[in-house]
Design a protein around this motif. Structure first.
Motif, mmCIF file in Angstrom:
data_model
loop_
_atom_site.group_PDB
_atom_site.id
_atom_site.type_symbol
_atom_site.label_atom_id
_atom_site.label_comp_id
_atom_site.label_asym_id
_atom_site.label_seq_id
_atom_site.Cartn_x
_atom_site.Cartn_y
_atom_site.Cartn_z
ATOM 1 N N SER A 1 6.453 38.907 -95.013
ATOM 2 C CA SER A 1 7.551 39.848 -95.186
ATOM 3 C C SER A 1 7.321 41.548 -94.797
ATOM 4 C CB SER A 1 7.591 40.151 -97.135
ATOM 5 O OG SER A 1 7.864 39.438 -97.772
ATOM 6 N N GLN B 1 8.590 41.417 -91.428
ATOM 7 C CA GLN B 1 10.240 40.697 -91.221
ATOM 8 C C GLN B 1 10.651 42.812 -91.804
ATOM 9 O OE1 GLN B 1 11.858 38.653 -94.172
ATOM 10 N NE2 GLN B 1 10.185 37.436 -94.674
ATOM 11 N N LEU C 1 17.658 36.509 -89.960
ATOM 12 C CA LEU C 1 18.230 36.301 -91.977
ATOM 13 C C LEU C 1 19.215 34.802 -91.137
ATOM 14 C CD1 LEU C 1 18.000 39.718 -93.696
ATOM 15 C CD2 LEU C 1 16.498 37.935 -93.549
ATOM 16 N N LYS D 1 13.982 31.158 -96.563
ATOM 17 C CA LYS D 1 14.168 31.697 -96.876
ATOM 18 C C LYS D 1 13.024 30.816 -98.109
ATOM 19 C CE LYS D 1 16.536 35.394 -97.921
ATOM 20 N NZ LYS D 1 17.463 36.185 -98.670
ATOM 21 N N TYR E 1 12.542 42.397 -97.912
ATOM 22 C CA TYR E 1 12.087 41.595 -97.753
ATOM 23 C C TYR E 1 10.980 40.180 -98.676
ATOM 24 C CZ TYR E 1 14.537 43.570 -94.222
ATOM 25 O OH TYR E 1 16.141 44.386 -93.514
#
Length: 521
Positions: A52, A55, A68, A73, A98
């Motif tokens: 995360s 990101q 993305l 995910k 995220y």
């Protein structure tokens, strides 16, 4: 035939970290060249998880959308031992835009970053190798050779080595690479399409634990799974990659699925690797800087190697730009080494204690079978593990750049700023990270006192660096708890870490902090 040119920054190595640094520096208006001796971005898949915090950094640089669209995910992990499920683990509970780990192959990561850099007007110069380095007080001269044999001398204010653990730039700067081999540990990997008892999913991963072996299996783009195996290394002289049959037999045995079948995917990825746990003695020496594997390298337990490199590039970019543009003093750049080496050491230490991915002994495996179901049934344990894996907890509290006058609850100088909902001075609400940018520092004031606010504007206006002043009030009790006491100021760095915490009327401490690192008009 040779010629010469001059640039503010020359980056050697166009892997993920070099590309990310080039993007950030270009966004901050520095002239950048980036070279790589390879012919193109890698076809090898390699690192496949972006946590995360990395990101968030990609999002701040404006390049997250391609990732993305291409990635998966990860929502769940199930842990098995001897064919029986020990526990399950869920992601998605952390406070971030995220909240889920992203699975994406490294060749896609590099391709997307190279495309984003190209969109900014900077092309990677492939098949270009640095063959000579001379450093001096004001920069470096680097002789490079292109594929056609043409040589060029590049004069640069800053030289950045991003070319991997065997970095020629690090060697030319005579920076020791401290550490030792990771003994009796190997990783064997395959990307394959499995036929097995589990339903097809793009968000479900698995751990299979056996004596002296652990296998992680996660879905990656392309209707494929990465099978990543850590095991002991009885034959370290064996260098050849594993065969598909070897990977199938090993995975089938540890997962207790004799019916398992594996089909190779494209591009083919079969790998056998050993590792060194090493950290460079310094990451900045004169006008030479190191990022990514050139700065630190370890076994990929936990999947934080590339992530630490990406976060390091994010940390370095705004500092280098501020010093180069005369907005900050050179001591700001010194904090990059202090912070990044500390983070790297944290990862190395954590890898040694990783109870899931380190190949377990028979005794350790029995203990895990006994206690893991109970431990991972506790929500505080699950949330702590998720927070740790996300890298949101990677902090710089012991950095000279982190200072606070009084305690602020759970928030400390050096921490990542919590991304909680707040109401700003104009009455609008938004998640707090919307106020943060690599283009400026942010002074957050938890007050409505107009005189305090006016004085804050007067102070920050005395510096060359842009410092944005914003008044905030937490939206809810949880936000209030995470941001500390009312009546405080938080000076937030361009990379969303808190630099200074003090009372809103403690002007002298704020000025002393700013004068330490920034340059006045």
């Amino acid at each position: 035939m040779s010629n010469s040119s001059q640039h503010q920054v020359l980056i050697v190595g166009a892997g993920p970290t070099g590309l990310m640094l080039a993007i950030e520096l270009t966004l901050l208006s520095l002239s950048v060249r980036i070279i790589d001796r390879a012919a193109e971005t890698k076809r090898q898949v390699r690192a496949c998880v972006i946590w995360s915090r990395a990101q968030e950094a990609l999002a701040e640089l404006g390049v997250i959308d391609k990732f993305l669209a291409r990635s998966h995910k990860m929502h769940n992990f199930d842990v098995y031992a001897k064919g029986k499920q020990l526990s399950g683990f869920e992601f998605g509970h952390i406070k971030s835009d995220y909240p889920f780990p992203m699975t994406i192959e490294q060749h896609d990561t590099e391709r997307f970053l190279a495309e984003s850099l190209s969109d900014l007007g900077v092309e990677v110069e492939w098949e270009t190798e640095a063959i000579g380095v001379r450093t001096h007080d004001d920069g470096a001269e680097v002789t490079v050779r292109a594929a056609n044999g043409t040589e060029e001398t590049i004069e640069t204010h800053w030289l950045v080595g991003c070319e991997g653990s065997r970095s020629p730039i690090r060697e030319a700067a005579q920076i020791p690479f401290e550490g030792e081999p990771a003994l009796n540990l190997q990783a064997v990997q395959v990307n394959a399409k499995p036929t097995w008892r589990f339903p097809k999913s793009t968000s479900q991963g698995y751990f299979f634990l056996g004596e002296q072996v652990s296998i992680m299996s996660i879905p990656v783009p392309g209707d494929t799974y990465r099978f990543f195996t850590f095991t002991t290394d009885p034959s370290p002289e064996r260098k050849t990659p594993p065969s598909l049959a070897e990977m199938r037999d090993l995975t089938a045995a540890v997962s207790y699925m004799p019916e398992l079948q594996l089909e190779l995917s494209e591009p083919v990825w079969l790998s056998r690797a050993r590792f060194q746990n090493r950290i460079a003695a310094t990451l900045n020496k004169g006008r030479v800087l190191l990022v990514g594997d050139a700065a630190h390298s370890w076994a990929p337990i936990g999947g934080h190697g590339m992530n630490t490199g990406l976060r390091g590039a994010y940390n370095l970019g705004w500092k280098l730009a501020a010093v180069e543009c005369g907005e900050a003093k050179s001591c700001l750049l010194d904090t990059y080494t202090i912070e990044q080496r500390a983070n790297a050491q944290t990862i190395v230490d954590a890898n040694r204690m990783n109870i899931v991915e380190q190949p377990p002994s028979a005794t350790k495996l029995r203990l895990m079978q006994t206690f893991m179901p109970f431990g991972l049934s506790l929500q505080p344990v699950k949330r702590l593990m998720e927070f740790t894996l996300s890298d949101l907890g990677m902090e710089y509290r012991n950095s000279p750049l982190s200072q606070q006058q009084k305690g602020s609850g759970s928030l400390h100088a050096g921490d990542r700023l919590p991304n909680v909902p707040v109401v700003s001075g104009d009455g609008q609400w938004a998640n707090l990270h919307r106020s943060i940018s690599i283009h400026h520092w942010t002074l957050l004031l938890r007050t409505k006192d107009s005189q305090v606010i006016e004085r804050a504007y007067q102070i920050v206006g005395q510096y060359r660096s842009t410092i944005k002043v914003t008044t905030i009030q937490p939206m809810d009790r949880d936000s209030d708890r995470q941001l500390g006491r009312d009546g405080q100021m938080l000076l937030v760095r361009p990379d969303a870490h808190v630099g200074f915490i003090g009372a809103v009327n403690d002007y002298n401490s704020l000025v002393k902090y700013l004068d330490t690192f920034l340059v006045r008009l």
